[in-house]
Motif scaffolding. Sequence first.
Motif, PDB file in Angstrom:
ATOM      1  N   ARG A  26      -9.640  -7.948   0.562  1.00  0.00           N
ATOM      2  CA  ARG A  26      -8.788  -9.182   0.766  1.00  0.00           C
ATOM      3  C   ARG A  26      -8.197  -9.470   2.043  1.00  0.00           C
ATOM      4  O   ARG A  26      -7.765  -8.493   2.726  1.00  0.00           O
ATOM      5  CB  ARG A  26      -7.524  -9.119  -0.248  1.00  0.00           C
ATOM      6  N   PRO A  27      -8.327 -10.648   2.419  1.00  0.00           N
ATOM      7  CA  PRO A  27      -7.899 -10.976   3.901  1.00  0.00           C
ATOM      8  C   PRO A  27      -6.334 -10.416   4.016  1.00  0.00           C
ATOM      9  O   PRO A  27      -6.064  -9.686   5.265  1.00  0.00           O
ATOM     10  CB  PRO A  27      -7.739 -12.586   3.886  1.00  0.00           C
ATOM     11  N   ILE A  28      -5.327 -10.294   3.280  1.00  0.00           N
ATOM     12  CA  ILE A  28      -4.350  -9.966   3.335  1.00  0.00           C
ATOM     13  C   ILE A  28      -4.256  -8.498   3.644  1.00  0.00           C
ATOM     14  O   ILE A  28      -3.557  -8.042   4.573  1.00  0.00           O
ATOM     15  CB  ILE A  28      -3.301 -10.358   2.362  1.00  0.00           C
ATOM     16  N   ASP A  29      -5.170  -7.821   2.840  1.00  0.00           N
ATOM     17  CA  ASP A  29      -5.214  -6.209   2.905  1.00  0.00           C
ATOM     18  C   ASP A  29      -5.990  -5.948   4.369  1.00  0.00           C
ATOM     19  O   ASP A  29      -5.413  -4.780   5.108  1.00  0.00           O
ATOM     20  CB  ASP A  29      -6.062  -5.810   1.948  1.00  0.00           C
ATOM     21  N   ASP A  30      -6.870  -6.618   4.737  1.00  0.00           N
ATOM     22  CA  ASP A  30      -7.416  -6.600   6.145  1.00  0.00           C
ATOM     23  C   ASP A  30      -6.319  -6.711   7.222  1.00  0.00           C
ATOM     24  O   ASP A  30      -6.408  -6.139   8.195  1.00  0.00           O
ATOM     25  CB  ASP A  30      -8.584  -7.476   6.061  1.00  0.00           C
ATOM     26  N   ALA A  31      -5.663  -7.778   7.181  1.00  0.00           N
ATOM     27  CA  ALA A  31      -4.490  -8.034   8.220  1.00  0.00           C
ATOM     28  C   ALA A  31      -3.722  -6.893   8.225  1.00  0.00           C
ATOM     29  O   ALA A  31      -3.344  -6.279   9.350  1.00  0.00           O
ATOM     30  CB  ALA A  31      -3.891  -9.266   7.624  1.00  0.00           C
ATOM     31  N   MET A  32      -3.106  -6.395   6.919  1.00  0.00           N
ATOM     32  CA  MET A  32      -2.190  -5.294   6.928  1.00  0.00           C
ATOM     33  C   MET A  32      -2.877  -3.914   7.742  1.00  0.00           C
ATOM     34  O   MET A  32      -2.169  -3.309   8.216  1.00  0.00           O
ATOM     35  CB  MET A  32      -1.517  -4.936   5.701  1.00  0.00           C
ATOM     36  N   VAL A  52       0.200 -10.393  14.632  1.00  0.00           N
ATOM     37  CA  VAL A  52       0.283 -11.338  13.501  1.00  0.00           C
ATOM     38  C   VAL A  52       0.024 -12.848  13.857  1.00  0.00           C
ATOM     39  O   VAL A  52      -0.725 -13.306  12.975  1.00  0.00           O
ATOM     40  CB  VAL A  52       2.143 -11.004  13.049  1.00  0.00           C
ATOM     41  N   GLY A  53       0.502 -13.209  14.973  1.00  0.00           N
ATOM     42  CA  GLY A  53       0.098 -14.683  15.415  1.00  0.00           C
ATOM     43  C   GLY A  53      -1.366 -14.830  15.413  1.00  0.00           C
ATOM     44  O   GLY A  53      -1.999 -15.906  14.902  1.00  0.00           O
ATOM     45  N   VAL A  54      -2.198 -13.846  16.168  1.00  0.00           N
ATOM     46  CA  VAL A  54      -3.614 -13.943  15.874  1.00  0.00           C
ATOM     47  C   VAL A  54      -4.325 -14.106  14.483  1.00  0.00           C
ATOM     48  O   VAL A  54      -4.986 -14.696  14.248  1.00  0.00           O
ATOM     49  CB  VAL A  54      -4.225 -12.768  16.739  1.00  0.00           C
ATOM     50  N   ILE A  55      -3.728 -13.008  13.764  1.00  0.00           N
ATOM     51  CA  ILE A  55      -4.334 -13.312  12.269  1.00  0.00           C
ATOM     52  C   ILE A  55      -3.808 -14.295  11.667  1.00  0.00           C
ATOM     53  O   ILE A  55      -4.936 -14.880  10.999  1.00  0.00           O
ATOM     54  CB  ILE A  55      -3.582 -11.963  11.384  1.00  0.00           C
ATOM     55  N   ILE A  56      -2.717 -14.870  11.827  1.00  0.00           N
ATOM     56  CA  ILE A  56      -2.388 -16.044  11.004  1.00  0.00           C
ATOM     57  C   ILE A  56      -3.080 -17.325  11.631  1.00  0.00           C
ATOM     58  O   ILE A  56      -3.578 -18.396  11.049  1.00  0.00           O
ATOM     59  CB  ILE A  56      -0.767 -16.523  11.210  1.00  0.00           C
ATOM     60  N   THR A  57      -3.408 -17.308  13.016  1.00  0.00           N
ATOM     61  CA  THR A  57      -4.226 -18.330  13.740  1.00  0.00           C
ATOM     62  C   THR A  57      -5.623 -18.373  13.091  1.00  0.00           C
ATOM     63  O   THR A  57      -6.297 -19.386  12.794  1.00  0.00           O
ATOM     64  CB  THR A  57      -3.983 -18.165  15.166  1.00  0.00           C
ATOM     65  N   GLU A  58      -6.286 -17.101  12.831  1.00  0.00           N
ATOM     66  CA  GLU A  58      -7.449 -17.144  12.286  1.00  0.00           C
ATOM     67  C   GLU A  58      -7.509 -17.581  11.262  1.00  0.00           C
ATOM     68  O   GLU A  58      -8.406 -18.173  10.363  1.00  0.00           O
ATOM     69  CB  GLU A  58      -7.927 -15.592  12.364  1.00  0.00           C
ATOM     70  N   ILE A  72       0.721 -15.856   4.087  1.00  0.00           N
ATOM     71  CA  ILE A  72       1.937 -15.692   4.861  1.00  0.00           C
ATOM     72  C   ILE A  72       3.106 -15.099   4.103  1.00  0.00           C
ATOM     73  O   ILE A  72       3.591 -14.047   4.447  1.00  0.00           O
ATOM     74  CB  ILE A  72       2.389 -16.753   5.548  1.00  0.00           C
ATOM     75  N   ALA A  73       3.388 -15.940   2.997  1.00  0.00           N
ATOM     76  CA  ALA A  73       4.311 -15.363   1.862  1.00  0.00           C
ATOM     77  C   ALA A  73       3.979 -13.963   1.726  1.00  0.00           C
ATOM     78  O   ALA A  73       4.978 -13.109   1.574  1.00  0.00           O
ATOM     79  CB  ALA A  73       4.453 -16.450   0.633  1.00  0.00           C
ATOM     80  N   GLU A  74       2.919 -13.708   1.182  1.00  0.00           N
ATOM     81  CA  GLU A  74       2.390 -12.297   0.707  1.00  0.00           C
ATOM     82  C   GLU A  74       2.717 -11.204   1.777  1.00  0.00           C
ATOM     83  O   GLU A  74       3.239 -10.027   1.570  1.00  0.00           O
ATOM     84  CB  GLU A  74       1.128 -12.177   0.184  1.00  0.00           C
ATOM     85  N   MET A  75       2.160 -11.597   3.188  1.00  0.00           N
ATOM     86  CA  MET A  75       2.592 -10.898   4.324  1.00  0.00           C
ATOM     87  C   MET A  75       4.076 -10.571   4.498  1.00  0.00           C
ATOM     88  O   MET A  75       4.275  -9.360   4.734  1.00  0.00           O
ATOM     89  CB  MET A  75       1.809 -11.667   5.452  1.00  0.00           C
TER      90      MET A  75
END
Length: 124
Positions: A26-32, A52-58, A72-75
């Motif tokens: 999942r994208p959130i898992d990849d981000a974390m 974090v900013g780069v991830i959210i921009t992506e 973002i809420a889950e993050m």
Amino acid sequence: MTTDVPNMFRAKKGFKMPAQAKSRPRPIDDAMRRLLDLAARAAAPGRMAREVGVIITEWRAIEEADVVRERIAEMLEQLDTGVIDAEEQVADADRDQPAAMTQANATLAAITACRNAARYAAAG
């Protein structure tokens, strides 16, 4: 009587049945995972916040606004939990071991910076 299976029905090397194939994270898992990798390399809090900013921009570049808000809420939820855990690590760290205290404080600072960056992105 031998039953020889024709070559066209034999599994090819590296073939996996659909149930065995790995699904994409999942994208959130990849981000974390990206943030954890940086933390493991002792990245500075500012570097962690920029990631974090780069991830959210992506996410914003490829997803609808509602999906990004949910991610973002889950993050934020996961980072809030991480900050609480890091605060407990600092409280539990042995004050007689300066290296342990330094590591615990660095982890807390990095996770707090990530959480603050995610909060900023959520507000904007």
